[in-house]
Enzyme design. Structure first.
Site, PDB file in Angstrom:
ATOM      1  N   ASP A 150       0.860  -1.090   0.199  1.00 40.88           N
ATOM      2  CA  ASP A 150       0.024  -0.206   0.104  1.00 40.88           C
ATOM      3  C   ASP A 150       0.784   1.420   0.108  1.00 40.88           C
ATOM      4  O   ASP A 150       2.970   1.030  -0.043  1.00 40.88           O
ATOM      5  CB  ASP A 150      -0.588   0.021   1.504  1.00 40.88           C
ATOM      6  N   GLU A 183      -0.881   1.884  -4.912  1.00 43.25           N
ATOM      7  CA  GLU A 183      -0.055   3.368  -5.069  1.00 43.25           C
ATOM      8  C   GLU A 183      -1.489   4.003  -5.710  1.00 43.25           C
ATOM      9  O   GLU A 183      -1.213   4.959  -5.493  1.00 43.25           O
ATOM     10  CB  GLU A 183       1.139   3.098  -6.149  1.00 43.25           C
ATOM     11  N   TRP A 184      -2.907   3.638  -5.993  1.00 40.57           N
ATOM     12  CA  TRP A 184      -4.234   4.300  -6.162  1.00 40.57           C
ATOM     13  C   TRP A 184      -3.811   4.566  -7.485  1.00 40.57           C
ATOM     14  O   TRP A 184      -4.893   6.176  -7.751  1.00 40.57           O
ATOM     15  CB  TRP A 184      -4.792   4.611  -5.089  1.00 40.57           C
ATOM     16  N   GLY A 185      -2.620   4.745  -8.172  1.00 49.10           N
ATOM     17  CA  GLY A 185      -2.262   5.567  -9.362  1.00 49.10           C
ATOM     18  C   GLY A 185      -2.073   6.830  -9.738  1.00 49.10           C
ATOM     19  O   GLY A 185      -1.627   7.703 -10.673  1.00 49.10           O
ATOM     20  N   ASP A 186      -1.976   7.549  -8.061  1.00 46.39           N
ATOM     21  CA  ASP A 186      -1.100   8.685  -7.748  1.00 46.39           C
ATOM     22  C   ASP A 186      -0.099   9.231  -8.501  1.00 46.39           C
ATOM     23  O   ASP A 186       0.259  10.273  -9.443  1.00 46.39           O
ATOM     24  CB  ASP A 186      -1.058   9.186  -6.178  1.00 46.39           C
ATOM     25  N   ASN A 187       0.832   8.414  -9.114  1.00 44.58           N
ATOM     26  CA  ASN A 187       2.224   8.187  -9.781  1.00 44.58           C
ATOM     27  C   ASN A 187       2.518   7.632 -10.740  1.00 44.58           C
ATOM     28  O   ASN A 187       3.407   7.690 -11.405  1.00 44.58           O
ATOM     29  CB  ASN A 187       3.514   7.713  -8.580  1.00 44.58           C
ATOM     30  N   ASP A 205      -9.928   3.666  -3.968  1.00 40.96           N
ATOM     31  CA  ASP A 205     -10.739   2.550  -3.169  1.00 40.96           C
ATOM     32  C   ASP A 205     -11.844   2.778  -3.665  1.00 40.96           C
ATOM     33  O   ASP A 205     -12.381   4.005  -4.260  1.00 40.96           O
ATOM     34  CB  ASP A 205     -10.854   2.091  -1.681  1.00 40.96           C
TER      35      ASP A 205
HETATM   36  C1  GLA Z   1      -6.209   1.513   1.337  1.00 44.72           C
HETATM   37  C2  GLA Z   1      -6.227   0.705   0.002  1.00 44.72           C
HETATM   38  C3  GLA Z   1      -7.317  -0.951   0.001  1.00 44.72           C
HETATM   39  C4  GLA Z   1      -6.906  -1.247   1.413  1.00 44.72           C
HETATM   40  C5  GLA Z   1      -7.086  -0.206   2.887  1.00 44.72           C
HETATM   41  C6  GLA Z   1      -6.075  -0.836   4.326  1.00 44.72           C
HETATM   42  O1  GLA Z   1      -7.211   2.237   1.763  1.00 44.72           O
HETATM   43  O2  GLA Z   1      -6.534   0.832  -0.896  1.00 44.72           O
HETATM   44  O3  GLA Z   1      -7.670  -1.387  -0.389  1.00 44.72           O
HETATM   45  O4  GLA Z   1      -6.394  -1.889   1.213  1.00 44.72           O
HETATM   46  O5  GLA Z   1      -5.659   0.450   2.696  1.00 44.72           O
HETATM   47  O6  GLA Z   1      -6.233  -0.234   5.305  1.00 44.72           O
END
Ligand code: GLA
Length: 410
Positions: A150, A183-187, A205
């Site tokens: 994460d 990494e949510w696509g941020d970089n 998410d």
């Molecule tokens: C982030 C991730 C989620 C999950 C939570 C756990 O938000 O994007 O998929 O793993 O952390 O805390």
């Protein structure tokens, strides 16, 4: 003299390729399939839950359908010992993680775990910053097969650097572990993560809603449709061993079955990892039917590994195409409206070229395809006759176009 120069050049090339290619190659040749605890259970994880989930994955038929990884997300860890080794919560995981991994393996499944590049995980637990090699060795010793990593509490870190460090640590530890970048696509990991990991999250998410946004103050969670829209332009970065990850599935967490069908088929078309996020011990037959639809899974697991693309939009109905092996195709109609919509498809007019893969779908002239409806689970006709139907609101229709007759030679 020439031979010496040639050898030096070869040596330099070898060094470059060794230092550049740090991830384990040969893993996740098709999008990973499995289950993860977060979407349904958040921090409420325990040994009992994981064991029962492994049992249910086998008993429900999900294992037979291709699901493999059982991944514990955040909150399994409580601290570090005096030598800095990560410690699992002794109350929730009394026999420890190794014993649990052994149990999962005994079911013929694979075992995954979660950590984070920062000092603390998103749930405030100890994370891997400064302990990357130590943690990677621990995971390898425990028998971990998959690591989700994460990006919380990483304010001063460089994403490519931080993920490369963990990727190298995993490689050094010597056990083949699928590395999932969260990494949510941020970089823009799609630009640099192909050599670092096997999949990367493209967005923040997901949450359990088909078409809405949940504002959590400092961050937002996204519905299924919002996540789909964020995949625009990313397909060229995905392929065998390196996938775009639009986040885990919300199938079975409360959406009506039509939305589950649309969500699941969309993930199949996106060649997305299929990581179930529901309670496998307690599923309706409808949810199980969606998660184990083998024809839809075959679209996702197609060995070409080419992500589908949005071919047309007409009055809230999107048409998506995905090239498949043996010159077959998947065609997917997604009704994004809450109202039923009529669709009409004149197959003879369907000629589409995929600029990315160079493949063409041509259902005109002599090219006849048989149509297999993947939710009705039967052949419903072929491309000689135009097709028309009504798709209910928030629902989807998907055909596999199976080649009936090769183009006659000129
Ligand atoms: C982030 C991730 C989620 C999950 C939570 C756990 O938000 O994007 O998929 O793993 O952390 O805390």
């Amino acid at each position: 003299m020439k031979t010496i120069k040639y050898r030096v050049l070869l040596f330099i090339l070898l060094i470059c390729s060794v230092s550049y290619a740090q991830k384990f190659e040969g893993l996740a040749k098709t999008p990973p399939m499995g289950w993860n605890s977060w979407n349904k259970f958040a921090c409420n994880v325990s040994e009992k839950l994981i064991r029962e989930t492994a049992d249910a994955m086998v008993a429900s038929g999900m294992k037979d359908a291709g699901y493999q990884y059982i991944v514990i997300d955040d909150c399994w860890q409580v601290g570090r010992d005096s030598l800095g080794f990560i410690v699992a919560d002794p109350e929730r995981f009394p026999p420890g993680i190794k014993a649990l991994a052994d149990y999962v393996h005994s079911k013929g499944l694979k075992f995954g775990i979660y950590s984070c590049a920062g000092e603390k995980t998103c749930g405030g637990r100890p994370a891997s910053r400064g302990h990357e090699y130590q943690d990677a060795l621990t995971y390898a010793k425990w028998g971990v097969d998959y690591l989700k990593y994460d990006w919380c509490n990483t304010e001063n870190l460089n994403a490519k650097g931080a993920y490369t460090t963990m990727s190298m640590a995993l490689k050094e530890a010597g056990r083949p572990i699928v590395f999932s970048l969260c990494e949510w696509g941020d970089n823009k990991p799609w630009l640099w993560a192909e050599k670092v990991g096997h999949l990367w999250r493209t967005t923040g998410d997901i949450f359990n809603c088909f078409d809405c946004i949940k504002d959590n103050g400092s961050w937002k969670a996204w519905g299924v449709m919002q996540i789909v829209d964020k995949q625009e332009g990313l397909r060229k970065y995905a392929g065998p061993g390196h996938w775009n990850d639009p986040d885990m599935l919300e199938v079975g967490n409360g959406m009506p079955v039509n939305e589950e069908r649309a969500h699941f088929t969309m993930w199949a078309m996106l060649a997305a990892p299929l990581i179930a996020g529901n309670d496998l011990r307690d599923m309706s037959p409808e949810t199980l039917g969606v998660l184990t639809n083998k024809d839809v899974i075959a679209i996702n697991q197609d060995t070409l590994g080419i992500q589908g693309w949005k071919y047309a939009v007409n009055d809230s109905v999107e048409t998506w195409l995905k090239p498949l092996v043996n010159d077959e195709w998947a065609i997917f109609f997604l009704n994004r409206s809450v109202l039923p919509k009529k669709i009409e498809q004149n197959w003879k007019a369907l000629v589409a070229t995929d600029d990315f893969s160079g493949r063409s779908l041509d259902a005109s002239g002599n090219n006849i395809f048989v149509l297999k409806d993947l939710w009705l689970k039967k052949i419903t006709g072929d491309t000689r006759k135009p097709f028309s139907t009504v798709i209910p609101g928030h629902d989807a229709l998907c055909f596999r176009l199976i080649r009936k007759q090769a183009k006659s030679p000129k």
